[in-house]
Design an enzyme around this catalytic site. Structure first.
Site, PDB file in Angstrom:
ATOM      1  N   CYS A  52       0.730  -1.012   0.031  1.00 37.87           N
ATOM      2  CA  CYS A  52       0.196  -0.009  -0.012  1.00 37.87           C
ATOM      3  C   CYS A  52       0.942   1.267  -0.012  1.00 37.87           C
ATOM      4  CB  CYS A  52      -0.800   0.061   1.173  1.00 37.87           C
ATOM      5  SG  CYS A  52      -1.902   1.407   1.476  1.00 37.87           S
ATOM      6  N   ASP A  59      -0.204  -5.743   0.345  1.00 37.76           N
ATOM      7  CA  ASP A  59      -1.733  -5.911  -0.413  1.00 37.76           C
ATOM      8  C   ASP A  59      -1.157  -7.147  -1.175  1.00 37.76           C
ATOM      9  OD1 ASP A  59      -3.083  -3.672   0.399  1.00 37.76           O
ATOM     10  OD2 ASP A  59      -2.053  -2.667  -1.122  1.00 37.76           O
ATOM     11  N   GLU A  75       8.926 -14.696 -21.554  1.00 42.10           N
ATOM     12  CA  GLU A  75       9.811 -15.859 -20.956  1.00 42.10           C
ATOM     13  C   GLU A  75       9.380 -15.826 -19.631  1.00 42.10           C
ATOM     14  OE1 GLU A  75      12.102 -17.680 -18.949  1.00 42.10           O
ATOM     15  OE2 GLU A  75      12.653 -15.687 -18.569  1.00 42.10           O
TER      16      GLU A  75
END
EC number: 1.7.1.13
Length: 154
Positions: A52, A59, A75
């Site tokens: 956050c 988060d 890739e």
């Protein structure tokens, strides 16, 4: 496929450190061995983490990335390291989700891409973020992302 198409890769088959920020991450591509065939590629990152930007608290999200490639594929090790680089990156859910989608589009120029960011609640409200580059292609099997809306325990 010959080994020489992979010779320019900086991370695959090598010990690599996790980048400290998404801007430092090297996202790599490889030639599509099925160029000219329309198909969908899906990456799922069920334990994506960022910070956050206001509180520094972690988060968590479940990301689903679908794309119809053209001449290039992302890739996968470089994608993994790119996604890991968000662990110390402070940004809102919307910024993280859209940044990932745009970065892949810039690298690959795919026929189509969508990303679903299914974020766990912050402040009691889950925020889901969806980014797509255009209309869903016809004639290509694009499965539903099948990530349910957050319901808590109940």
């Amino acid at each position: 496929m010959s080994e020489d198409i992979y010779s320019g890769l900086q991370q695959l088959g090598k010990q690599t450190e996790v980048p400290l920020a998404p801007e430092q991450a090297v996202l790599e591509r490889v030639p599509n061995p099925e160029a000219g065939t329309r198909y969908c590629v899906r990456f799922t990152a069920p334990e994506f983490t960022s910070l956050c930007p206001m509180t520094g608290q972690p988060d968590f999200a479940h990301l689903v990335i679908d794309y119809v490639p053209g001449d290039w594929l992302v890739e996968s090790k470089s994608l993994k390291l790119f996604l890991f680089s968000f662990r110390n990156h402070g940004a809102f859910h919307e910024a993280c989700t859209v940044m990932i989608g745009k970065r892949i589009v810039d690298l690959l120029d795919p026929e189509w891409l969508r990303i679903g960011g299914y974020w766990y609640p912050r402040g009691g409200i889950p925020i889901d973020v969806f980014y797509q580059t255009g209309e869903t292609p016809q004639g290509v099997w694009i499965p539903d992302q099948n990530v349910p809306t957050y319901r808590g325990r109940g």
